[in-house]
Each structure stands twice: as structure tokens, then as C-alpha cells.
Design a protein around this motif. Structure first.
Motif, PDB file in Angstrom:
ATOM      1  N   THR A 169     -11.076  -1.545  21.275  1.00 44.26           N
ATOM      2  CA  THR A 169     -10.559  -0.398  22.019  1.00 44.26           C
ATOM      3  C   THR A 169     -10.087   0.673  21.049  1.00 44.26           C
ATOM      4  O   THR A 169      -9.853   0.414  19.869  1.00 44.26           O
ATOM      5  N   LEU A 170      -9.941   1.893  21.565  1.00 40.48           N
ATOM      6  CA  LEU A 170      -9.532   3.035  20.762  1.00 40.48           C
ATOM      7  C   LEU A 170      -8.104   3.446  21.108  1.00 40.48           C
ATOM      8  O   LEU A 170      -7.677   3.331  22.254  1.00 40.48           O
ATOM      9  N   LYS A 171      -7.390   3.943  20.088  1.00 40.35           N
ATOM     10  CA  LYS A 171      -6.060   4.494  20.313  1.00 40.35           C
ATOM     11  C   LYS A 171      -5.795   5.564  19.263  1.00 40.35           C
ATOM     12  O   LYS A 171      -6.430   5.610  18.231  1.00 40.35           O
ATOM     13  N   ASP A 172      -4.860   6.451  19.554  1.00 34.74           N
ATOM     14  CA  ASP A 172      -4.448   7.491  18.611  1.00 34.74           C
ATOM     15  C   ASP A 172      -5.620   8.325  18.108  1.00 34.74           C
ATOM     16  O   ASP A 172      -5.742   8.618  16.921  1.00 34.74           O
ATOM     17  N   VAL A 173      -6.532   8.720  18.996  1.00 40.16           N
ATOM     18  CA  VAL A 173      -7.687   9.522  18.592  1.00 40.16           C
ATOM     19  C   VAL A 173      -7.258  10.976  18.448  1.00 40.16           C
ATOM     20  O   VAL A 173      -6.596  11.528  19.328  1.00 40.16           O
ATOM     21  N   GLU A 174      -7.644  11.597  17.335  1.00 42.21           N
ATOM     22  CA  GLU A 174      -7.271  12.992  17.076  1.00 42.21           C
ATOM     23  C   GLU A 174      -8.438  13.711  16.417  1.00 42.21           C
ATOM     24  O   GLU A 174      -9.064  13.197  15.495  1.00 42.21           O
ATOM     25  N   LEU A 175      -8.744  14.908  16.918  1.00 44.20           N
ATOM     26  CA  LEU A 175      -9.792  15.759  16.349  1.00 44.20           C
ATOM     27  C   LEU A 175      -9.169  17.130  16.097  1.00 44.20           C
ATOM     28  O   LEU A 175      -8.788  17.819  17.046  1.00 44.20           O
ATOM     29  N   VAL A 176      -9.077  17.540  14.823  1.00 45.53           N
ATOM     30  CA  VAL A 176      -8.395  18.785  14.480  1.00 45.53           C
ATOM     31  C   VAL A 176      -9.225  19.572  13.475  1.00 45.53           C
ATOM     32  O   VAL A 176     -10.002  18.995  12.704  1.00 45.53           O
ATOM     33  N   PRO A 177      -9.087  20.905  13.453  1.00 46.87           N
ATOM     34  CA  PRO A 177      -9.734  21.696  12.403  1.00 46.87           C
ATOM     35  C   PRO A 177      -9.164  21.306  11.039  1.00 46.87           C
ATOM     36  O   PRO A 177      -7.949  21.116  10.889  1.00 46.87           O
ATOM     37  N   ALA A 178     -10.028  21.188  10.041  1.00 47.22           N
ATOM     38  CA  ALA A 178      -9.587  20.774   8.711  1.00 47.22           C
ATOM     39  C   ALA A 178      -8.623  21.790   8.106  1.00 47.22           C
ATOM     40  O   ALA A 178      -7.733  21.428   7.333  1.00 47.22           O
ATOM     41  N   ALA A 179      -8.800  23.068   8.432  1.00 51.30           N
ATOM     42  CA  ALA A 179      -7.938  24.114   7.886  1.00 51.30           C
ATOM     43  C   ALA A 179      -6.601  24.212   8.606  1.00 51.30           C
ATOM     44  O   ALA A 179      -5.750  25.020   8.225  1.00 51.30           O
ATOM     45  N   GLY A 180      -6.416  23.407   9.626  1.00 50.74           N
ATOM     46  CA  GLY A 180      -5.179  23.453  10.393  1.00 50.74           C
ATOM     47  C   GLY A 180      -5.378  24.131  11.735  1.00 50.74           C
ATOM     48  O   GLY A 180      -6.307  24.915  11.922  1.00 50.74           O
TER      49      GLY A 180
END
Length: 211
Positions: free
Chosen positions: A89-100
Motif C-alpha cells: 500500500t501507499l502512504k505519504d505520497v507527495e508530488l512537488v516542483p523541484a524548484a519549490g
């Protein structure tokens, strides 16, 4: 004859000695750690472990399906990233721009196996994934990877005809021509909405291949 009896007696005593050694745990059991060469992580507390002993692991390894692939470039921002876990199972998934910047919103399926995005991505942007995978024994593994979306220069443009402010007849069709091939024409047609202030009946969109 005396010599043969002594040999037979010696063999019998040797066999009795070996059996006694096995019964006392002197063979096999005492050498088990030497065979393994490493400590075996216990799975005794997991629902999938029912038998005690030094058997092989019964918890299947987690398999991941990640879109886009790690290090991918020129990724279409219209295609939403996703992560799928098999045997975990998956948890704490985060997708963010590398530059912030603000993290991209996403949702995890009810069974915890799949995460998918809810927000569109930006052009010419590097994104970084970060997520935790949990296997059947409850053990967690952290994974990170990145990808870059297509540059703005390759963004598709749309040309609408008639142009704004033009005077046309009531039967004039409205054309939308794209600078790039449309991969999913059905989805594009569903996304186009046309309304008129005069109440004139409007037929549904029809796709046409370029000449």
C-alpha cells in the motif's frame, strides 16, 4: 574372525554416536546460523506468518508501477502522474516542483494501492515524487524520483475560425485547428462546449483529420 567382529562393533558404535549427536542438537541445528550468514528478519507478528521456523519469507515483495518513469523528460503535463503498488500500500505520497512551490493535489484509492493526481501540471517544470510503500509485513520503504514536463515551446496551440468579431451566416461551422496532433479526439470533443445567445440550435462537435 576376531578382526571382522571388531570392525562391525566399531561401525555400530560410530552410528550410535552420530544418532546421539543429532538428538542432542549437535548437528544441523547448531550449524543453521552458519548456513544463513545473516540474521533473518522476523515476520512472526504479521497476519501472513502462521508457521514458526527458519522458512523462507512469506510476504511478497512490493511491485511498483510509476508514471512517468524516473528521469523522464518532455513529459506531457496533460497526462496525470500515478503510482500503483502491487503486494503493498501507499502512504505519504507527495508530488512537488523541484524548484519549490505548492504540492500537486492527489488521491489514494480506497484499497491504498493507487495514487493519482487531481491538479494539472505546469509546462517546462521539474517535479519530484516522494512516497512511502508499506509491504504485507508492515515494513515501510521510502522512494523518491523525478521527471520534467515538456518545454513551453512545444505547447499545442488552437486556432478558432471564424475569428472574434467576424460576421458570418447562420450555417457557418466553428472550426478549431490544433498545432499538434490530438491523441484523444473523443476527450477533446467532450471538453469543447459551445453556446449561443440567440438560442440557435448547435450540433455536437465533429472531428476531422487534417488533409
Amino acid at each position: 574372525m576376531g578382526t571382522q567382529r571388531k570392525r562391525k562393533t566399531g561401525k555400530i558404535l560410530g552410528i550410535i554416536g552420530m544418532c546421539a549427536g543429532v538428538a542432542a542438537g549437535g548437528l544441523g541445528v547448531a550449524t543453521a546460523p552458519d548456513w544463513l550468514q545473516t540474521a533473518v528478519e522476523s515476520e512472526a507478528g504479521t497476519p501472513q506468518r502462521t508457521d514458526a521456523g527458519l522458512g523462507s519469507a512469506v510476504v511478497a515483495a512490493v511491485e511498483l508501477g510509476i508514471t512517468p518513469l524516473d528521469g523522464a523528460r518532455e513529459v506531457n503535463p496533460a497526462v496525470g502522474p500515478s503510482v500503483k503498488a502491487v503486494h503493498g500500500t501507499l502512504k505519504d505520497v507527495e508530488l512537488v516542483p523541484a524548484a519549490g512551490g505548492k504540492a500537486v493535489s492527489g488521491t489514494i484509492s480506497a484499497d491504498g494501492s493507487t495514487w493519482s493526481t487531481l491538479d494539472p501540471l505546469e509546462f517546462n517544470t521539474e517535479y519530484r515524487y516522494g512516497f512511502t510503500v508499506v509491504d504485507g509485513a508492515g515494513r515501510e520503504t521510502r522512494k523518491t524520483q523525478s521527471f520534467t514536463t515538456v518545454s513551453t515551446a512545444n505547447e499545442a496551440n488552437a486556432l478558432v475560425f471564424p475569428r472574434d468579431g467576424s460576421i458570418m451566416g447562420s450555417g457557418q461551422p466553428i472550426e478549431i485547428n490544433f498545432s499538434e496532433p490530438v491523441a484523444d479526439k473523443a476527450a477533446m470533443e467532450q471538453a469543447v462546449k459551445i453556446s449561443v445567445s440567440s438560442g440557435q440550435e448547435v450540433l455536437g462537435p465533429q472531428s476531422a483529420d487534417p488533409p
